[in-house]
Design an enzyme around this catalytic site. Sequence first.
Site, PDB file in Angstrom:
ATOM      1  N   ASP A 188      -4.502  27.318 -13.853  1.00  0.00           N
ATOM      2  CA  ASP A 188      -5.447  26.921 -12.800  1.00  0.00           C
ATOM      3  C   ASP A 188      -4.754  26.222 -11.625  1.00  0.00           C
ATOM      4  OD1 ASP A 188      -7.712  27.803 -14.260  1.00  0.00           O
ATOM      5  OD2 ASP A 188      -7.690  25.961 -15.439  1.00  0.00           O
TER       6      ASP A 188
ATOM      7  N   ASP B 209     -13.621  26.777 -13.983  1.00  0.00           N
ATOM      8  CA  ASP B 209     -12.916  27.494 -15.033  1.00  0.00           C
ATOM      9  C   ASP B 209     -13.779  27.395 -16.299  1.00  0.00           C
ATOM     10  OD1 ASP B 209     -10.748  28.662 -16.540  1.00  0.00           O
ATOM     11  OD2 ASP B 209     -10.345  26.646 -17.281  1.00  0.00           O
TER      12      ASP B 209
END
Length: 838
Positions: free
Chosen positions: A644, A442
């Site tokens: 996430d 990420d």
Amino acid sequence: MKKEKFDVLGMTCSACSSHVEKNVAGVDGVNSVSVSLLTNSMTVEYDEAVTDDSQIINAVTASGYSAKKQGASTAPGTTLEDAADERLHGMKIRLIYSFVFLIPLMYISMGEMIGLPIPGFIAGHQNAVSYSFLQFLLCLPILYVNRVYYISGFKRLFQGAPNMDSLIAIGSGAAVAYGIYVIFKIGYAMGMGDMQSVMHYHMELYFESAATILALITLGKFFEERSKGKTGAAIKALMELAPQTAIVERGGVETEIPSAEVLVGDTIIVKPGMSIPVDGVVIFGESTVDESALTGESIPVEKSVGDKVTGATINKSGYIKVEAKKVGSDTALSEIISLVEEASASKAPIAQLADKISGIFVPAVITIAVITCAVWLLSGADFEFALSCAIAVLVISCPCALGLATPVAIMVGTGRGAANGILIKSGEALQTLQGIETVVLDKTGTITEGKPSVTDMRAANRDTELLLKIAYSLEKQSEHPLSVAIADYANRFDTELMEVTEFEALHGKGVKGSVGDEMYYAGNLKLMQDVGLDTSLFAPELEAFASEGKTPILVADSKSVIGLFAVADKVKPSSQDAVRRLKDMNINVMMLTGDNQKTAAAVAGSIGITQVMAEVLPEDKESKIRAIQENGTKTAMVGDGINDAPALARADVGIAIGAGTDVAIDSADIVLVRNDLMDVASAVRLSKKVLLNIKENLFWAFIYNVIGIPIAAGVFYPLFHFKLSPMFAAAAMSLSSVCVVLNALRLRNFKPEKAQLEDKKEDKKEERSKVKMEVKIEGMSCSHCSGRVEQALNAIDGVSAKVDLEKKTAYVTSSENITEEQIKAAVEDAGYTVVSVK
């Protein structure tokens, strides 16, 4: 489903743990069960509507062992009864008593063979009864202090689940029983005047073998238990971090109380040098806090009012007051300890092979021993020889090494990881990580600092005041990092906050809300396109900001775009090194972000990532991970946010940045406490080392039995006249388990990537600080001369010298503070002349 942990008492080898696991797994409603021989514990996941704790405990009892439910987690620092220390102390006492009686027994049985004098009343064949009976009497105390092998071994044997104790009990018991039979035969032969039989049976006593087997196995168990204690050193060290007491301010009065009695909401006073007892928030004062014990980061962190502090960290300088937010088992330290304990007790998939073998190992060994005895008797060997071979087979066959191969490595590995801020939740995650082929990162908060700030602002009609008012009023309603950055920027200019109605956060796009009678929007290019607004006025800025790795946030009313902000998030200093290190491990690195393509590409390019998946909505991140996996690629996902969590759960291994959200941490298999991407590479390398260690342990455990059993059975005796005595077999069996544990302890030398880089920098710094000189010398004519010069130079602190007699030159490496004059003086004092120094 409910998950509970139990202590299981009485297990001695992997055959025991395998039998318990099999019985508990057969209970209706049990979904999964994992028994750890190393920690003598069992974790069971079961359906409460179908079964309960008592039925699970009954299943353990039916297996021949006892179990009790583990109590609630105890706060770190609380005094606990250490069962491992008690077992070790008990073994030490048994060991002392065993050798106190074994030494005279060995002297009596073996002394005459090596020419040592023995007392007259037991010497010679005429005193055979006294000789044999005295050995029996000396053997009895050893049998008694080690009776646990017989109690456990025969109990498991009669229950149809023989274990390692069964092998010891049968082997040594057979030797003792045969010895008693021999005493009767000697007495009978003496009464009949048959001295030939007396002479024969005089040499067939096996009391010393039985006693030595028990003593050596207890010695091996003692060393094994002591070594196993070292494997849990990381957990013990964590438990010892938190202070026993805390200073609490209640009603304006300072009181020192046990840390376990601190309540949520209490005000804790922490003076310089004291350890913080709970997790909380600073409500008074400023200080620096050493968090190295939990994160491995050596640099103290500055703390002031409003900052969070973690229990077991050390207040270095200032006087602070902390409001307790998490106490007891809820603190970060307790959660870390719990994670490490669970990982230590869990099993890696590679352990399944050892478990399957352990389940049939002991019965197979007993069968081999019986066959060995029968084959030798049928081949014409005497009973003594056949019995000796059978006992050696029973004693050398050790399932302990198989059972310990995996858990000791996992316990040491996860403990070492925890000490360096890498929390691995299970053995399965540890094994899977070493085979990862792709790591997906990420961007915000993972690659970058996660604290974006506004770098540029543009207004369509130069009305920056209106743009700031609208942006501030909208973004103030949101907690998104980009919104917080814009709100903080506007707040610096004392911007007026206007009332916003009909506010709505548009997932992955931005926000909208009404100010007065007008609807306003603030978000990314996709949001503007959805609303149908023309962004061409800001096309040059959008292009420029994206190429610089900045995220553009457009602000618009219902008719047109009125301005934009550029927000940049600083890349973490270690991100580039982390990506390079992962690539060195032949791991493909990708970026997955909701940011626009150009911004994402700019950030990715700056740290060496070439594959970027940008403009991905939070709900689509999981599908992107699944798409990578569908190509047969083992994938790890690294993230820190709520968005996430699905991707972390979908990945083969989910890795959460420790500073991220609780949801992300709960969804992950591995948590990086330090919030440093270098620890991703460290975690991969640690997993590789642990798996290699497990494979080494399993190899030696297997190969030990593959080689040892045939030798003990006397397979090579017809060719080489070589067989293994039961005493040597017992020593070899004990050694195998100790070797497996010691091999696992090598993992304690593991250093994370960051520490390795720092060591390399120190080495280079030290190397640069060294001065090299070539010293031409006259007067040396032989090796004695060069030796004297070399000795004189090396006697100077900080100097390393080597003399080449042929070239009449001394090659000197010294620290910077060594002068040419010192070198010359040393050579001249030795009686030679310095021509030049280069």
